[in-house]
Scaffold this active site. Structure first.
Site, mmCIF file in Angstrom:
data_model
loop_
_atom_site.group_PDB
_atom_site.id
_atom_site.type_symbol
_atom_site.label_atom_id
_atom_site.label_comp_id
_atom_site.label_asym_id
_atom_site.label_seq_id
_atom_site.Cartn_x
_atom_site.Cartn_y
_atom_site.Cartn_z
ATOM 1 N N ASP A 141 21.332 32.759 0.566
ATOM 2 C CA ASP A 141 20.136 32.416 1.342
ATOM 3 C C ASP A 141 20.204 32.949 2.775
ATOM 4 O OD1 ASP A 141 18.968 31.024 -0.761
ATOM 5 O OD2 ASP A 141 19.985 29.159 -0.235
ATOM 6 N N ASP B 89 14.524 26.936 -1.046
ATOM 7 C CA ASP B 89 15.395 27.272 -2.159
ATOM 8 C C ASP B 89 15.496 26.008 -3.014
ATOM 9 O OD1 ASP B 89 17.483 28.591 -3.695
ATOM 10 O OD2 ASP B 89 18.852 27.228 -2.676
ATOM 11 N N ASP C 265 20.631 26.733 1.385
ATOM 12 C CA ASP C 265 22.001 26.261 1.586
ATOM 13 C C ASP C 265 23.054 27.259 1.141
ATOM 14 O OD1 ASP C 265 21.479 25.851 -1.237
ATOM 15 O OD2 ASP C 265 23.345 24.710 -1.247
#
Length: 637
Positions: A526, A328, A522
């Site tokens: 996610d 990410d 994080d």
């Protein structure tokens, strides 16, 4: 050494001294003056050092679970005494106990390396009272929103936000980072840190059970519950192997003499029983049963001292075979600290009014972009000016601002509203604004790349990772600029939260056989991707609770460079495990063949059992040491 280990050491020393004295007695002539059967003399050191082995073997037989190493040792040594091999019988039990003591000390060292983390648990919290005084209470009793006082030298008991004071924090126990961190009013503070200098007043934001320190303790305490495949293999192997060698030894003691008798030759029962007893000693699976779990335990302990929490040995093993790492972007590769770097109103729209409208519409959101808009506005915003707020996942926000409809979000939101927006070439996040159903302009917001992000990508490539991929909801120019800056091979831009799962699904289909895919994230959005990936890695210090719960590995200092370190630790641990498996099985197979052929006696059997176990345990303890790996990844600065 603990008291139990010291007691065993004294027993070993006493038994060894007695054994040496008995060996020297014939040279002194004392036995001629006072004849004593040698068996009685040798039984003294035997029982001094081996009575607990006999006891455990008897309990195993009583509980109908006889096939373990104690049973093998008991049968072999009692059989040696029955054959008149008193010295060898004592030596077998003596060296076996030396090996057991050695592995007990090694396991204790591994446990202490992990138990050191348990010192981060705070004993109390200084709860501020209405009159300004404070009372020491159990951290579990402190409610969210309470004010606590952390004095210099004390450990922060609960996560919160600093209201007053400035200090330096020691976070080494949590993150493995040796450099202290500065903290001041307005900063978030996590439990488990040690306040070094100033007095801090902290408003708690979580209950103790949900705080960082509690999550760490829970992860470490439960890490041994999830066994690696190598550990499960050894457990299954030992269940079959031990009874198999017992029956093989019995067959070796009985079948060859019977065949010799049928052939009309001397049976030599004593020789074959001796070979069978030697076979039993050699076959003891201590080296495998002890060293394999110890290797994984050491690997988890070594990782924890570097601020990397692994939820079980199975994840440590799977990480070693990772070939694809998917990231990410925001909060993982970038700091998630957004700043407004430009305001571009449409014709006839005031720039300050555009920024204020966007900040008001986003005033209820906790997203970093929303915070940056409010910060750039530079004045106190009245929430009463905003109503009918609706958050559209992956698009933005619509609201009524001062009675006028406003929409703030990305290009997809504008397209959904049927509005055309100009293309922007600047790298950064574009926040488009529509007022009264008409396009009003856009605001450019830039994120800051983490200092170690490029180092992390380079470290993963050096560790053998085949593909690095970045997933982001940002626009194409932003994703392209960040990927190029960090050296990431592939990127996917403009993704909705559900699109990330689809992208990971597609990458899972493309991976090679026996290769794993790791996802690093994080945010709360996610969590589904972390669960779907083969290995989920979460940023622990600032990451959301949902992401940490869904992940298999947690990086406590949010440093992506520690991913390559985690891979190095996992690969060294797995390498040690397979070294021990191959070494132990090869030596035992060779010695078992020699023992069955009568070419190996009890002394070689002692090496095949205790010697191999000591060497395997010594090799396993190498998993604890990570300093060279930390230096290799440039994290020792």
């Amino acid at each position: 050494m603990n008291p139990k280990q010291k007691k065993m050491l004294y027993r070993i020393l006493i038994a060894a001294a007695l054994l040496v004295l008995i060996q020297l007695l014939p040279l002194t002539g004392l036995l001629a003056l006072a004849p004593v059967p040698m068996v009685l003399l040798y039984l003294i050191p035997y029982f001094v050092v081996g009575w607990d082995v006999l006891r455990k073997a008897a309990l195993g037989v009583k509980n109908r679970q006889p096939f373990d190493e104690c049973f093998l040792m008991a049968v072999a040594t009692v059989g040696a005494f029955a054959l008149g091999e008193f010295a060898e019988g004592c030596a077998v039990i003596l060296f076996y106990q030396i090996g057991e003591l050695f592995q007990s000390v090694a396991v204790g060292k591994s446990r202490r390396s992990i138990a050191a983390l348990m010192d981060i648990r705070p004993d109390y919290a200084n709860l501020e009272q209405p009159d300004g005084s404070f009372e020491q209470v159990d951290p579990d009793e402190v409610e969210v929103g309470s004010v606590i006082v952390v004095e210099p030298g004390e450990r922060v008991p609960i996560d919160g936000v600093i209201l007053e004071g400035a200090s330096t924090l020691n976070t080494a126990a949590l993150t493995g980072e040796s450099l202290p961190r500065d903290a001041r009013a307005g900063d978030e503070i996590i439990s488990g840190c040690v306040n070094i200098s100033g007095l801090l007043r902290v408003r708690t934001t979580k209950e103790f059970g949900e705080s960082t320190v509690s999550r760490i303790l829970d992860l470490v305490e439960n890490s041994s519950m999830k066994k690696a495949r190598a550990e499960n293999f050894i457990t299954r192997f030992a269940r079959v192997y031990t009874p198999a060698v017992c029956y093989s030894a019995l067959a070796l003691a009985l079948l060859p003499p019977l065949v010799l008798l049928l052939l009309g030759r001397p049976a030599a029962f004593g020789d074959w029983v001796y070979r069978a007893l030697t076979f039993l000693v050699i076959s003891c699976p201590c080296a495998l049963v002890i060293s394999i779990p110890l290797s994984f335990f050491g690997g988890i302990g070594g990782a924890s001292t570097c601020g990397i929490l692994v939820k079980g040995s199975t994840y440590l093993e799977e990480l070693s075979r990772t070939g694809i790492v998917v990231f990410d972007k925001t909060g993982t590769l970038t700091q998630g600290v957004f700043e407004v770097t430009g305001v571009y109103p449409a014709g006839g729209v005031d720039a300050a009014a555009l920024l204020e409208t966007a900040a008001l519409a986003e005033s209820y959101s906790k997203h970093p972009i929303s915070q940056s808009l409010k910060k750039a506005c530079g004045k106190e915003l009245d929430p009463a000016r905003v109503d009918k707020v609706e958050e559209l996942g992956g698009y933005g926000i619509t609201a009524q601002v001062d009675g006028r409809p406003a929409a703030v979000g990305n290009a997809r939101l504008m397209a959904k509203l049927g509005l055309a927006v100009p293309a922007a070439s600047q790298p950064g996040t574009l926040v488009y604004v529509a007022i009264d159903g008409a396009y009003a302009g856009y605001i450019l917001i830039s994120d800051v790349v983490k200092p170690t992000a490029a180092q992390a990508i380079a470290g993963l490539k050096r560790a053998g990772v085949r593909r690095t991929v970045m997933l982001t909801g940002d626009a194409e120019p932003v994703a392209k600029a960040v990927a190029a800056q960090l050296g990431i091979g592939e990127y996917r831009a403009g993704l909705l939260p559900e699109d990330k799962v689809a992208q990971v699904e597609a990458l899972l289909d493309e991976k090679q056989p026996k290769e794993n895919l790791a996802f690093v994230g994080d945010g709360i959005n996610d969590a589904p991707v972390l669960s779907r990936a083969d290995i989920g890695i979460a940023m622990g210090a600032l990451g959301s609770d949902a992401a940490i719960e869904a992940a298999d590995i947690v990086l406590m200092d949010d440093d992506p460079a520690r991913i390559a370190l985690a891979m190095d630790i996992s690969r060294r641990t797995v390498r040690i495990v397979y070294q021990n498996i191959v070494f132990a099985l090869a030596i035992k197979a060779a010695c078992l063949a020699l023992g069955a052929l009568g070419l190996a006696g009890m002394w070689l059997a002692i090496f095949a059992d205790v010697g191999v176990m000591v060497l395997a345990v010594l090799n396993a303890t190498r998993a604890l040491y990570t300093r060279d790996l930390v230096r290799r990844n440039g994290l020792d600065k």
